[in-house]
Design an enzyme around this catalytic site. Structure first.
Site, short mmCIF file in Angstrom:
data_model
loop_
_atom_site.label_atom_id
_atom_site.label_comp_id
_atom_site.label_asym_id
_atom_site.label_seq_id
_atom_site.Cartn_x
_atom_site.Cartn_y
_atom_site.Cartn_z
N CYS A 70 -26.21 13.29 -17.41
CA CYS A 70 -26.24 12.60 -18.70
C CYS A 70 -27.48 13.08 -19.46
CB CYS A 70 -26.31 11.09 -18.48
SG CYS A 70 -26.59 10.11 -19.97
N CYS A 177 -23.84 16.62 -25.10
CA CYS A 177 -23.51 15.38 -24.38
C CYS A 177 -22.50 15.77 -23.31
CB CYS A 177 -22.93 14.34 -25.33
SG CYS A 177 -22.23 12.88 -24.51
#
Length: 259
Positions: A70, A177
């Site tokens: 992440c 992302c």
């Protein structure tokens, strides 16, 4: 060998599938946080606390390494995770692939969540690695959330909106992302339809998976027997892969290996 991965949601599937392809014999521990997602709008302290809780659940399984799959958690929680887990468990963060995207010197864009776009962290990366290439930061409103729900219509709408903010002469797009790597195909197709030429996409999953193997002293063995197991946690609870994960090839790969 056991590799753990932490993320708020299904964004970790890309890196997990990359590990699976490199080492089909490695067991995987996926620790997600459906109770606390999305992490982006939280304070840095809140993000670190949620990531630590997920990491602790995964660490109880005795992994040889832990991937923070992440971008947001890598910015705000990596130091806390390393302070708690290392040196016993190497912790590998995720960094947007700005350096390879800029290597050719052509204009590129960084697609990221609104919370990351314009952040000091992202701008430092661009300043350090853009090597003079023109970089455009593009906030992708709602894209990660659409990917998390496996909502194809919302994905298309969010991709279209992000493409409209991307200069037409852009030669490469950094997927800033981890969720975005799961919809690389529709992103690539839409950008090509707009620009009339292929646009290269740069994600982090492959590099992160390879780095995790290096940290544990293991090389790739894609020909190894597919004997690796799969363990899933949802906010610290044992769980199955979420239904949305099975909408993506990466999730189906992991589910098939588990079966």
């Amino acid at each position: 060998m056991r590799i753990a991965l932490v993320d708020s949601g299904v964004g970790l599937l890309a890196a997990a599938a990359a590990v699976r392809r490199l080492r089909p014999d490695a067991s995987l521990v996926l620790s997600m946080d459906p109770d606390g997602m999305p992490w982006g709008p939280r304070t840095p302290e809140g993000i670190a606390a949620r990531a630590l809780a997920c990491a602790r659940a995964a660490a109880a399984e005795g992994p040889d390494a832990l991937i923070v799959a992440c971008n947001t958690a890598s910015v705000h929680a990596l130091s806390a995770l390393r302070a708690e887990l290392e040196p016993a468990v190497p912790v590998i963060g995720t960094v947007p692939a700005v350096k390879p995207a800029a290597a050719g010197g052509a204009p590129f864009a960084v697609w990221a969540t609104p919370a990351t776009t314009g952040s000091g962290y992202q701008r430092r990366l661009i300043g350090e690695f853009a090597a003079g290439a023109r970089a455009t930061e593009v906030p992708c409103h709602g894209l990660a959330e659409a990917v998390e729900r496996a909502d194809e219509g919302a994905v298309r709408a969010a991709v279209k909106a992000a493409a409209e903010l991307t200069p037409p002469d852009t030669a490469a797009v950094v997927l800033g992302c981890t969720h975005y790597e799961l919809v690389a195909a529709p992103i690539r197709a839409h950008l090509a339809s707009v620009t009339g030429a292929p646009v290269a996409l740069f994600g982090s999953a492959g590099a992160v998976a390879a780095q995790a193997l290096r940290r544990v002293g293991a090389g790739p063995r894609p020909e190894a027997p597919a004997t690796g197991g799969l363990t899933v946690f949802a906010s610290g609870r044992r769980a199955a892969l979420p239904d949305a994960a099975l909408s993506y090839p990466e999730g189906r790969l992991l589910a098939g290996a588990a079966a």
